[in-house]
Design a protein around this motif. Structure first.
Motif, PDB file in Angstrom:
ATOM      1  N   SER A 111      63.537  35.899  67.323  1.00 39.44           N
ATOM      2  CA  SER A 111      64.928  36.059  66.877  1.00 39.44           C
ATOM      3  C   SER A 111      65.794  34.893  67.350  1.00 39.44           C
ATOM      4  CB  SER A 111      65.508  37.372  67.412  1.00 39.44           C
ATOM      5  OG  SER A 111      65.499  37.371  68.837  1.00 39.44           O
ATOM      6  N   TYR A 138      63.352  41.483  66.961  1.00 38.85           N
ATOM      7  CA  TYR A 138      64.709  41.621  66.430  1.00 38.85           C
ATOM      8  C   TYR A 138      65.403  42.868  66.982  1.00 38.85           C
ATOM      9  CZ  TYR A 138      63.406  38.067  63.007  1.00 38.85           C
ATOM     10  OH  TYR A 138      62.994  36.911  62.413  1.00 38.85           O
ATOM     11  N   THR A 194      71.398  41.849  67.463  1.00 41.75           N
ATOM     12  CA  THR A 194      71.093  42.600  66.243  1.00 41.75           C
ATOM     13  C   THR A 194      71.955  43.855  66.186  1.00 41.75           C
ATOM     14  OG1 THR A 194      68.823  41.788  66.259  1.00 41.75           O
ATOM     15  CG2 THR A 194      69.280  43.725  64.922  1.00 41.75           C
ATOM     16  N   ARG A 252      67.275  35.377  60.689  1.00 45.14           N
ATOM     17  CA  ARG A 252      66.679  36.279  59.704  1.00 45.14           C
ATOM     18  C   ARG A 252      67.234  35.938  58.319  1.00 45.14           C
ATOM     19  NH1 ARG A 252      63.202  40.342  59.948  1.00 45.14           N
ATOM     20  NH2 ARG A 252      63.510  42.267  58.763  1.00 45.14           N
TER      21      ARG A 252
END
Length: 384
Positions: free
Chosen positions: A64, A337, A343, A369
């Motif tokens: 991520s 993630y 997130t 992403r």
């Protein structure tokens, strides 16, 4: 008696090219720039593809961070692809007299060269054409863009490697201005060649500066030719898939509930979700068409929702949208993630409640992403 004049039979002869810039040195000078653009486009395209459609063995371990990674790779991918267009046209103009060389095939090496050139040109034209149309979201073909574009990219890369291997002696001889082969060229070619290369460089710079602003926002004012502008859209952010296209309407969201499954499943109303601890992060959203922009998102950390469901840290998730159909209605997210504090299940964008086109009442926003996986109109989260 009048005698008839007999005309000789018409014979077809290959055309004669007298232009002095159809030479190996010019072809090499343009070709090395084109090769560099294709190499950047290929590498960043492969990275972007695996972030969007990872194989099973990679899906659970995608990173991520850096949070701007997908924005960078996809922006470079589209920018290098657009820059390759004038370079490819210049390269084709430089070498097209070679098509009329006779005999057509002189040896195995010559046959390999012709084969590599044919595949290389066809694949390059296909990739650049379909890629440009993708930035405009226009798909006038019967196949799925992403897998075909990805497969032909490998074909193009292979043809380029074969072409470089076959042409290596000529490339080496004409690589530099003072290379042995280049010194054999007439000195009078110099000014014309420099003018041509300057014109090609100006064309590359012009198309890049007038399109790269769609992802490099400091150059947004110069974004004249790109289909998207980073400031155009609801809440000053572009939208790819609208609520109308997804068949999601405000009346259908009345009484909305978020279902979270796991060891301890639960359901939250929008008021209950908004009453949970809220966090604000600044993250870019970047799409495969090449546009991207950073925005301020506010919502509930996904890791907090996972913990409330009784799942261990880093558990994988499946997120289901309320849109009725679409290739990206269901999204799976690996532990890298879900465990990242950036997130969110976002409820607000730049301080305002999400607009319907941006995924009201709740959408996913995650670092590094692709935009298609920042699922909008979230209705259910399943802990896998």
């Amino acid at each position: 008696m009048e005698t008839m004049r007999i005309r000789p039979p018409i014979t077809l002869r290959p055309p004669t090219f007298t232009g002095r810039l159809h030479d190996p040195r010019t072809a090499t000078a343009v070709g090395r720039l084109l090769g560099a653009a294709i190499a950047v486009c290929f590498v960043t395209g492969v990275i972007s593809h695996y972030l969007q459609r990872p194989p099973d063995w990679l899906a659970g371990s995608l990173p991520s961070r850096p949070y701007w990674g997908y924005r960078l790779t996809q922006g470079l991918h589209v920018a290098s692809g657009i820059a390759a267009v004038p370079l490819l046209l210049a390269k084709l103009w430089t070498v097209y007299p070679r098509l009329f060389v006779r005999p057509a095939l002189r040896s195995l090496r010559h046959a390999l060269e012709r084969l590599s050139v044919g595949v290389l040109v066809a694949a390059a034209l296909f990739q650049l054409t379909t890629g440009l149309l993708n930035t405009a979201q226009w798909y006038p073909w019967p196949f799925s863009f992403v897998p075909v574009h990805f497969a032909v990219a490998w074909l193009l890369a292979g043809a380029l490697v074969l072409h470089i291997a076959v042409k290596y002696p000529q490339i080496r001889a004409h690589w530099r201005r003072r290379s042995p082969g280049t010194l054999e060229l007439p000195a009078a070619d110099g000014p014309d060649r420099r003018s041509l290369l300057t014109g090609v460089a100006a064309a590359v710079g012009a198309v890049t500066l007038t399109t790269v602003g769609q992802s490099l926002t400091p150059l947004g004012r110069l974004d004249l030719l790109a289909p998207r502008h980073p400031d155009h859209g609801p809440q000053h952010l572009p939208v790819n898939r609208t609520a109308v296209a997804a068949r999601v309407s405000a009346p259908a969201l009345a009484g909305w509930r978020l279902d979270v499954t796991g060891p301890r499943p639960y359901t939250l109303t929008l008021d209950e979700l908004a009453a949970l601890p809220q966090h604000t992060v600044t993250l870019p959203i970047a799409c495969v068409e090449g546009w991207s922009k950073s925005a301020r998102w506010t919502g509930v950390r996904v890791q907090d929702l996972v913990e409330r469901a009784g799942a261990p840290p880093g558990a994988a998730l499946r997120v289901v949208s309320l849109e009725r159909r679409g290739a990206y209605r269901v999204m799976e997210m690996g532990g890298g993630y879900t465990d990242d504090p950036l997130t969110l299940l976002a409820l607000r964008l730049n301080g305002e409640v999400l607009s319907l086109d941006h995924g009201f009442p709740a959408r996913i926003i995650a670092p590094d992403r692709p935009g298609v996986w920042q699922t909008k109109w979230v209705g259910r989260i399943e802990v896998l």
